[in-house]
Design an enzyme around this catalytic site. Structure first.
Site, PDB file in Angstrom:
ATOM      1  N   THR A  67       2.082 -11.183  -7.848  1.00 22.42           N
ATOM      2  CA  THR A  67       1.120  -9.741  -6.487  1.00 22.42           C
ATOM      3  C   THR A  67       1.541 -10.839  -5.358  1.00 22.42           C
ATOM      4  O   THR A  67       1.039 -11.504  -4.938  1.00 22.42           O
ATOM      5  CB  THR A  67      -0.206 -10.049  -6.692  1.00 22.42           C
ATOM      6  OG1 THR A  67      -0.492  -8.981  -6.315  1.00 22.42           O
ATOM      7  CG2 THR A  67      -0.936 -10.719  -7.449  1.00 22.42           C
ATOM      8  N   LYS A  71       4.991 -12.504  -3.632  1.00 23.11           N
ATOM      9  CA  LYS A  71       6.107 -11.405  -4.074  1.00 23.11           C
ATOM     10  C   LYS A  71       7.716 -12.151  -3.663  1.00 23.11           C
ATOM     11  O   LYS A  71       9.046 -11.721  -4.028  1.00 23.11           O
ATOM     12  CB  LYS A  71       5.980 -10.007  -3.841  1.00 23.11           C
ATOM     13  CG  LYS A  71       5.318  -9.142  -4.392  1.00 23.11           C
ATOM     14  CD  LYS A  71       4.964  -8.418  -4.062  1.00 23.11           C
ATOM     15  CE  LYS A  71       3.701  -8.007  -5.578  1.00 23.11           C
ATOM     16  NZ  LYS A  71       3.714  -5.844  -5.452  1.00 23.11           N
ATOM     17  N   ASN A  92       7.816  -8.675  -8.355  1.00 21.42           N
ATOM     18  CA  ASN A  92       6.760  -8.791  -8.975  1.00 21.42           C
ATOM     19  C   ASN A  92       6.515  -8.678 -10.420  1.00 21.42           C
ATOM     20  O   ASN A  92       5.393  -9.418 -11.089  1.00 21.42           O
ATOM     21  CB  ASN A  92       6.060  -8.034  -8.556  1.00 21.42           C
ATOM     22  CG  ASN A  92       6.542  -5.854  -9.368  1.00 21.42           C
ATOM     23  OD1 ASN A  92       7.814  -6.162 -10.276  1.00 21.42           O
ATOM     24  ND2 ASN A  92       5.592  -5.354  -9.839  1.00 21.42           N
ATOM     25  N   GLY A 132       4.253   3.374   5.409  1.00 20.18           N
ATOM     26  CA  GLY A 132       5.149   1.846   4.441  1.00 20.18           C
ATOM     27  C   GLY A 132       5.981   1.228   4.775  1.00 20.18           C
ATOM     28  O   GLY A 132       6.214   2.018   2.975  1.00 20.18           O
ATOM     29  N   GLY A 134       6.898  -1.978   3.627  1.00 20.10           N
ATOM     30  CA  GLY A 134       6.735  -3.325   3.312  1.00 20.10           C
ATOM     31  C   GLY A 134       7.223  -3.738   1.449  1.00 20.10           C
ATOM     32  O   GLY A 134       7.868  -2.862   0.921  1.00 20.10           O
ATOM     33  N   GLY A 135       6.118  -4.117   0.844  1.00 20.75           N
ATOM     34  CA  GLY A 135       6.784  -4.170  -0.136  1.00 20.75           C
ATOM     35  C   GLY A 135       6.936  -3.481  -1.642  1.00 20.75           C
ATOM     36  O   GLY A 135       7.794  -3.051  -1.765  1.00 20.75           O
ATOM     37  N   GLY A 247      -3.814   4.666  -6.733  1.00 15.26           N
ATOM     38  CA  GLY A 247      -2.991   3.897  -6.780  1.00 15.26           C
ATOM     39  C   GLY A 247      -2.450   3.137  -9.234  1.00 15.26           C
ATOM     40  O   GLY A 247      -1.956   2.191  -8.942  1.00 15.26           O
TER      41      GLY A 247
HETATM   42  P1  NAD Z   1       2.863  -5.235   2.310  1.00 22.99           P
HETATM   43  O1  NAD Z   1       2.132  -5.904   3.429  1.00 22.99           O
HETATM   44  O2  NAD Z   1       4.513  -5.826   2.403  1.00 22.99           O
HETATM   45  O3  NAD Z   1       2.974  -4.464   3.153  1.00 22.99           O
HETATM   46  C1  NAD Z   1       2.109  -3.231   3.652  1.00 22.99           C
HETATM   47  C2  NAD Z   1       3.067  -2.894   5.435  1.00 22.99           C
HETATM   48  O4  NAD Z   1       2.493  -1.364   5.729  1.00 22.99           O
HETATM   49  C3  NAD Z   1       3.618  -3.251   6.239  1.00 22.99           C
HETATM   50  O5  NAD Z   1       5.006  -3.253   6.475  1.00 22.99           O
HETATM   51  C4  NAD Z   1       2.809  -2.819   6.899  1.00 22.99           C
HETATM   52  O6  NAD Z   1       3.256  -3.010   8.675  1.00 22.99           O
HETATM   53  C5  NAD Z   1       2.584  -1.635   6.822  1.00 22.99           C
HETATM   54  N1  NAD Z   1       1.140  -0.515   7.861  1.00 22.99           N
HETATM   55  C6  NAD Z   1       0.049  -1.050   7.339  1.00 22.99           C
HETATM   56  N2  NAD Z   1      -0.587  -0.064   8.455  1.00 22.99           N
HETATM   57  C7  NAD Z   1       0.289   1.240   8.701  1.00 22.99           C
HETATM   58  C8  NAD Z   1       0.177   2.651   9.368  1.00 22.99           C
HETATM   59  N3  NAD Z   1      -1.456   3.166   9.209  1.00 22.99           N
HETATM   60  N4  NAD Z   1       0.616   3.366   9.063  1.00 22.99           N
HETATM   61  C9  NAD Z   1       2.459   2.841   8.650  1.00 22.99           C
HETATM   62  N5  NAD Z   1       2.173   1.220   7.771  1.00 22.99           N
HETATM   63  C10 NAD Z   1       1.069   0.494   7.906  1.00 22.99           C
HETATM   64  O7  NAD Z   1       2.123  -4.909   1.601  1.00 22.99           O
HETATM   65  P2  NAD Z   1       2.790  -4.827  -0.717  1.00 22.99           P
HETATM   66  O8  NAD Z   1       2.753  -5.526  -1.070  1.00 22.99           O
HETATM   67  O9  NAD Z   1       3.822  -3.643   0.400  1.00 22.99           O
HETATM   68  O10 NAD Z   1       0.941  -3.905  -0.539  1.00 22.99           O
HETATM   69  C11 NAD Z   1       0.580  -2.608   0.038  1.00 22.99           C
HETATM   70  C12 NAD Z   1       0.169  -2.432  -0.713  1.00 22.99           C
HETATM   71  O11 NAD Z   1      -0.171  -1.362  -1.949  1.00 22.99           O
HETATM   72  C13 NAD Z   1      -1.701  -2.762  -0.895  1.00 22.99           C
HETATM   73  O12 NAD Z   1      -2.833  -3.123  -0.749  1.00 22.99           O
HETATM   74  C14 NAD Z   1      -1.685  -3.544  -2.187  1.00 22.99           C
HETATM   75  O13 NAD Z   1      -3.054  -4.107  -3.019  1.00 22.99           O
HETATM   76  C15 NAD Z   1      -0.665  -1.475  -2.760  1.00 22.99           C
HETATM   77  N6  NAD Z   1      -0.043  -2.187  -4.130  1.00 22.99           N
HETATM   78  C16 NAD Z   1      -0.710  -1.633  -5.242  1.00 22.99           C
HETATM   79  C17 NAD Z   1      -0.073  -1.582  -5.845  1.00 22.99           C
HETATM   80  C18 NAD Z   1      -0.581  -0.205  -7.421  1.00 22.99           C
HETATM   81  O14 NAD Z   1       0.376  -1.294  -8.685  1.00 22.99           O
HETATM   82  N7  NAD Z   1      -0.922   0.708  -7.066  1.00 22.99           N
HETATM   83  C19 NAD Z   1       1.486  -2.258  -6.777  1.00 22.99           C
HETATM   84  C20 NAD Z   1       1.938  -3.579  -5.623  1.00 22.99           C
HETATM   85  C21 NAD Z   1       0.749  -2.849  -4.524  1.00 22.99           C
END
Ligand code: NAD
Length: 269
Positions: A67, A71, A92, A132, A134-135, A247
């Site tokens: 996590t 990643k 992951n 978003g 990201g990952g 989530g």
């Molecule tokens: P990350 O940092 O790789 O990506 C997050 C992205 O969101 C970034 O690119 C950032 O620029 C963007 N962002 C932030 N604020 C924003 C806004 N107001 N508008 C548009 N984009 C915005 O993080 P990640 O690994 O992708 O994780 C994101 C979230 O997902 C975390 O809260 C994590 O805990 C959650 N998550 C949940 C699960 C699940 O199974 N439910 C699995 C993995 C991650």
């Protein structure tokens, strides 16, 4: 109860106290009389190389769920990657083979898709907005393409992330229309918050209220944030008559995929 014969799984990240996987896995192991246990590991950022080496040598470790924030770091260090993990540059989950070889995959998108299907969402032909890039947003967008979505709109505060993901999807799924411009949400079948916006203590919306007001009733609105269970974003969507997906539902729905990858089937939520 952990004993000398117990096979271990780990979940590694930092911080780690918030994760729910140890509870989910350990309840399942106990219920099914399996001599296995999941432990949480809060890893120091300067020790990723040493941790990877320790995994290779750790004979009673079946594998590791990965996590935030490791990643990408771990994807660069394992021995083999699935095609999607290679393309996304992210893992992951890592499985340790008997000879110490480490194999990585990215099953976040599978979890999302399992949960969405359980809400009656049909990805084939769907038009989706992913907030978003990201990952987790990348994994969801990839999975939507994999399952036949026709158009994916991406938005991120960091425009370079949207551009990079659009280029990746265009290379692997040239038939899918990708864009970043949208004024209204009326044309989407699915709207997903894949950013951390809305986590406990940050009761913000990832889109302006005027845009949220353009949601059509019946659309599936999903959030990746796991705490709170129902974010402000989902509350607004529910008030607009949308179906909502939390989530936690996504996290739970990838349990079977994680188990299958770890060769611990059948492992069901
Ligand atoms: P990350 O940092 O790789 O990506 C997050 C992205 O969101 C970034 O690119 C950032 O620029 C963007 N962002 C932030 N604020 C924003 C806004 N107001 N508008 C548009 N984009 C915005 O993080 P990640 O690994 O992708 O994780 C994101 C979230 O997902 C975390 O809260 C994590 O805990 C959650 N998550 C949940 C699960 C699940 O199974 N439910 C699995 C993995 C991650």
């Amino acid at each position: 109860m952990i004993s000398g014969t117990t096979e271990l799984l780990a979940i590694v990240g930092s911080p780690i106290a918030q994760v729910k996987s140890p509870h989910n896995f350990n309840v399942w192991f106990e219920r099914h009389g399996k001599d296995a246990s999941m432990i949480p590991i809060d890893l120091d950022s300067g020790s990723v190389d040493q941790f990877i080496e320790a995994m290779r040598a750790w004979r009673n470790l079946r594998g590791c769920v990965v996590t935030v924030p490791y990643k990408q770091d771990m994807a660069r260090r394992v021995d083999q990657l699935s095609d999607r993990a290679k393309a996304l540059g992210c893992v992951n989950v890592i499985r340790r083979e008997a000879d110490g070889t480490l194999i990585g995959d990215m099953v976040d998108g599978d979890g999302f898709m399992n949960a969405a299907r359980a809400h009656g969402f049909e990805p084939k032909g769907a038009r989706a907005l992913v907030i978003g890039a990201g990952g987790v947003g990348s994994a969801i967008a990839w999975s939507l393409c994999e399952h036949g979505a026709t158009s994916i709109t991406l938005t991120d505060l960091d425009a370079s992330r949207t551009q990079r993901l659009r280029a990746l999807l265009a290379t692997h799924y040239p038939g899918v229309v990708t864009g970043s411009d949208f004024a209204s949400l009326a044309s989407f079948d699915l709207v997903v918050n894949a950013s951390p916006v809305g986590m406990s203590g940050h009761e913000m919306l990832p889109l302006p209220p005027e845009q949220m007001a353009t949601l059509n009733a019946g659309v599936l609105v999903a959030d990746v944030v796991t705490s709170p269970d129902v974010t402000r974003f989902l509350e607004v969507a529910r008030e607009a008559g949308c179906r909502i997906q939390t989530g936690a539902e996504m996290a739970l729905a990838q349990f079977g995929n994680l188990g299958a990858f770890m060769k611990m089937t059948p492992l069901e939520a």
